[in-house]
Motif scaffolding. Structure first.
Motif, PDB file in Angstrom:
ATOM      1  N   VAL A   1       0.667  -1.184  -0.012  1.00 42.12           N
ATOM      2  CA  VAL A   1       0.098  -0.049  -0.127  1.00 42.12           C
ATOM      3  C   VAL A   1       0.798   1.194  -0.028  1.00 42.12           C
ATOM      4  CG1 VAL A   1      -1.570   1.305   1.109  1.00 42.12           C
ATOM      5  CG2 VAL A   1      -1.967  -1.243   1.079  1.00 42.12           C
ATOM      6  N   ALA A   2       2.002   1.207   0.693  1.00 42.36           N
ATOM      7  CA  ALA A   2       2.799   2.221   0.814  1.00 42.36           C
ATOM      8  C   ALA A   2       3.587   2.828  -0.709  1.00 42.36           C
ATOM      9  CB  ALA A   2       3.900   1.964   1.903  1.00 42.36           C
ATOM     10  N   ALA A   3       3.809   1.603  -1.176  1.00 41.02           N
ATOM     11  CA  ALA A   3       4.437   1.739  -2.553  1.00 41.02           C
ATOM     12  C   ALA A   3       3.541   2.209  -3.589  1.00 41.02           C
ATOM     13  CB  ALA A   3       4.976   0.324  -3.175  1.00 41.02           C
ATOM     14  N   ALA A   4       2.220   1.816  -3.387  1.00 35.62           N
ATOM     15  CA  ALA A   4       1.123   2.316  -4.421  1.00 35.62           C
ATOM     16  C   ALA A   4       0.969   3.814  -3.957  1.00 35.62           C
ATOM     17  CB  ALA A   4      -0.102   1.452  -4.106  1.00 35.62           C
ATOM     18  N   GLN A   5       0.979   4.260  -2.679  1.00 32.27           N
ATOM     19  CA  GLN A   5       0.957   5.728  -2.338  1.00 32.27           C
ATOM     20  C   GLN A   5       1.884   6.334  -3.094  1.00 32.27           C
ATOM     21  OE1 GLN A   5      -0.032   4.771   2.116  1.00 32.27           O
ATOM     22  NE2 GLN A   5      -0.824   6.894   1.554  1.00 32.27           N
ATOM     23  N   GLU A   6       3.070   5.854  -3.093  1.00 30.78           N
ATOM     24  CA  GLU A   6       4.269   6.650  -3.540  1.00 30.78           C
ATOM     25  C   GLU A   6       4.205   7.046  -5.113  1.00 30.78           C
ATOM     26  OE1 GLU A   6       7.700   8.806  -3.868  1.00 30.78           O
ATOM     27  OE2 GLU A   6       6.272   8.331  -2.143  1.00 30.78           O
ATOM     28  N   ALA A   7       3.706   5.825  -5.689  1.00 27.20           N
ATOM     29  CA  ALA A   7       3.417   5.832  -7.190  1.00 27.20           C
ATOM     30  C   ALA A   7       2.348   6.631  -7.536  1.00 27.20           C
ATOM     31  CB  ALA A   7       3.159   4.245  -7.736  1.00 27.20           C
ATOM     32  N   ALA A   8       1.298   6.838  -6.655  1.00 31.48           N
ATOM     33  CA  ALA A   8       0.190   7.747  -6.859  1.00 31.48           C
ATOM     34  C   ALA A   8       0.701   9.286  -6.996  1.00 31.48           C
ATOM     35  CB  ALA A   8      -0.997   7.524  -6.013  1.00 31.48           C
ATOM     36  N   ARG A   9       1.497   9.688  -5.894  1.00 31.15           N
ATOM     37  CA  ARG A   9       2.120  10.824  -5.535  1.00 31.15           C
ATOM     38  C   ARG A   9       2.914  11.322  -6.602  1.00 31.15           C
ATOM     39  NH1 ARG A   9       6.302  13.620  -4.339  1.00 31.15           N
ATOM     40  NH2 ARG A   9       7.732  11.488  -4.535  1.00 31.15           N
ATOM     41  N   GLU A  10       3.695  10.330  -7.175  1.00 29.48           N
ATOM     42  CA  GLU A  10       4.668  10.744  -8.444  1.00 29.48           C
ATOM     43  C   GLU A  10       3.603  11.239  -9.635  1.00 29.48           C
ATOM     44  OE1 GLU A  10       7.243   7.297  -9.134  1.00 29.48           O
ATOM     45  OE2 GLU A  10       8.289   7.748  -7.359  1.00 29.48           O
TER      46      GLU A  10
END
Length: 423
Positions: free
Chosen positions: A77-86
């Protein structure tokens, strides 16, 4: 009791979305339960009153919760959040240009352009560049074309096939140095110096293609931004010959060829009695350029875009007889094989095989002629005119059409008289 993301996703009905977090500076992270236990992450955002979801990737239930990079299986979930932020940052930075979708389209277009450019460059190899340069020399009547082509094959294409297949704009200074180093290590210093000069000229032609209209447009395709040969040095090669035949050696050489009743003897006498002309030009002498009292050679030295310069050489009687013995009837006056000029090294080999040869190299004959004529009082200008060098300046190159035929003939007569004089 805290509900984990795994429990949350397990309770999610297939086909349904759930909002997981707000994403700065725009949008939110969502998840959707697919068939089975597969969960897909999305970045959802609104732009120009339209809501859009962009796919991020699948959930990896075995990923470490705090990992910000996706695994081979998917995202935490944290990696998905980072991808969404980018994705949100990219969208926000391109609002005026059309947002995230426009930015992605521009990236794809740039990637495709770069891919196409790389594919195009795959045909603009080092071998292609050097071949195109040799072809250009030949098409423009440069007498060096054949030698250049041979040197490229012997010292670049054959020993370095992988480098020859590399795009020319990826060739480095180090790789050029390696080519020349291999030659120097086996004692071919002078040849290495000459090859460096040829390589530099070929790369420079491509380097100048964008700004020099005299360079054929095909050279632009090499997309050269710098010349990798410029900073590669070869010491000890090139320059004028510093070991001219002395007066006594000139007479000894003349005696060894004077009565040599062969095609080789006739050509060597012609070379001497026309003032030690450059072999590259003499061997290319066309029968059509043989006249009653002179021959016409073509001096192909010069910058890109300059046509070969006509060089008239008088024929004193003894030179005319030597030329007649060569029986100039085909395309090339001195040919030993119909339709072809003498080989690059034929005249040098003939001189080397003379009986009792004492290092009678043709280059020493050429410099020996100039040295001898200087000692006989022939001016520097006339020596330069006779041997087709030292002609520079706007006045000489563009306005002075006088050929100095009488002065050149007088110098050749002086040369012959000295050779015939036993003392």
């Amino acid at each position: 009791m805290v509900t984990t993301h795994g429990q949350l996703f397990a309770e999610l009905a297939p086909g349904k979305f759930i909002r997981l977090a707000k994403i700065a500076p725009a949008g939110s992270l969502e998840a959707r339960r697919m068939a089975g236990d597969v969960v897909m992450f999305y970045w959802r955002y609104t732009f120009q009153n339209a809501s859009t979801r962009e796919t991020i990737g699948v959930w990896d239930p075995r990923a470490k919760p705090k990992d910000l990079k996706p695994t081979a299986r998917g995202y935490s979930v944290a990696a998905a959040q980072e991808a969404a932020r980018e994705m949100a940052v990219l969208h926000y930075a391109n609002l005026d240009a059309g947002g995230y979708a426009a930015a992605v389209a521009a990236r794809k277009a740039e990637h495709q352009r770069a891919k196409q450019e790389k594919q195009n460059l795959s045909s603009f190899t080092l071998q292609a560049l050097l071949t195109d340069y040799a072809d250009w020399l030949q098409a423009n009547g440069k007498v060096s074309a054949r030698k250049v082509r041979t040197q490229f094959k012997l010292h670049v294409f054959d020993p370095w096939p992988e480098l020859a297949a590399l795009p020319a704009n990826e060739v480095s200074e180090e790789q050029i140095a390696d080519i020349l180093r291999k030659m120097i290590e086996v004692g071919k210093v002078t040849t290495a110096w000459g090859l460096r000069k040829m390589l530099r000229a070929a790369f420079q032609m491509a380097r100048e293609a964008k700004t020099n209209p005299a360079v054929p447009i095909k050279f632009k395709g090499y997309a050269l931004k710098f010349n990798p040969v410029n900073d590669v040095k070869v010491a000890g090669g090139g320059g004028a010959d510093m070991n001219p035949l002395s007066g006594a050696e000139m007479r000894a050489y003349w005696r060894s060829i004077k009565h040599l009743d062969t095609k080789a003897g006739a050509v060597l006498r012609l070379h001497m009695l026309t003032g030690g002309q450059r072999l590259e030009q003499l061997r290319e002498l066309k029968t059509a350029d043989v006249h009653a009292g002179h021959i016409v050679l073509w001096d192909g030295k010069g910058k890109v875009g300059t046509a070969p310069r006509q060089h008239l050489v008088p024929l004193i009687p003894e030179a005319k007889r030597a030329l007649e013995l060569c029986n100039p009837v085909g395309e090339y006056a001195l040919s030993v094989k119909a339709g072809e000029p003498l080989g690059d090294n034929t005249i040098r080999i003939w001189a080397k095989k003379l009986p009792g040869n004492r290092d009678f190299q043709p280059k020493r004959v050429r410099s020996g002629v100039e040295t001898l004529l200087a000692s006989l009082g022939v001016s520097k200008e006339i020596r330069g005119r006779l041997q087709s060098h030292g002609i520079s300046g706007v006045q000489d190159r563009h306005y002075n059409a006088y050929e100095y035929m009488k002065e050149k003939e007088d110098a050749l007569v002086l040369l012959f008289q000295y050779l015939e004089d036993e003392d």
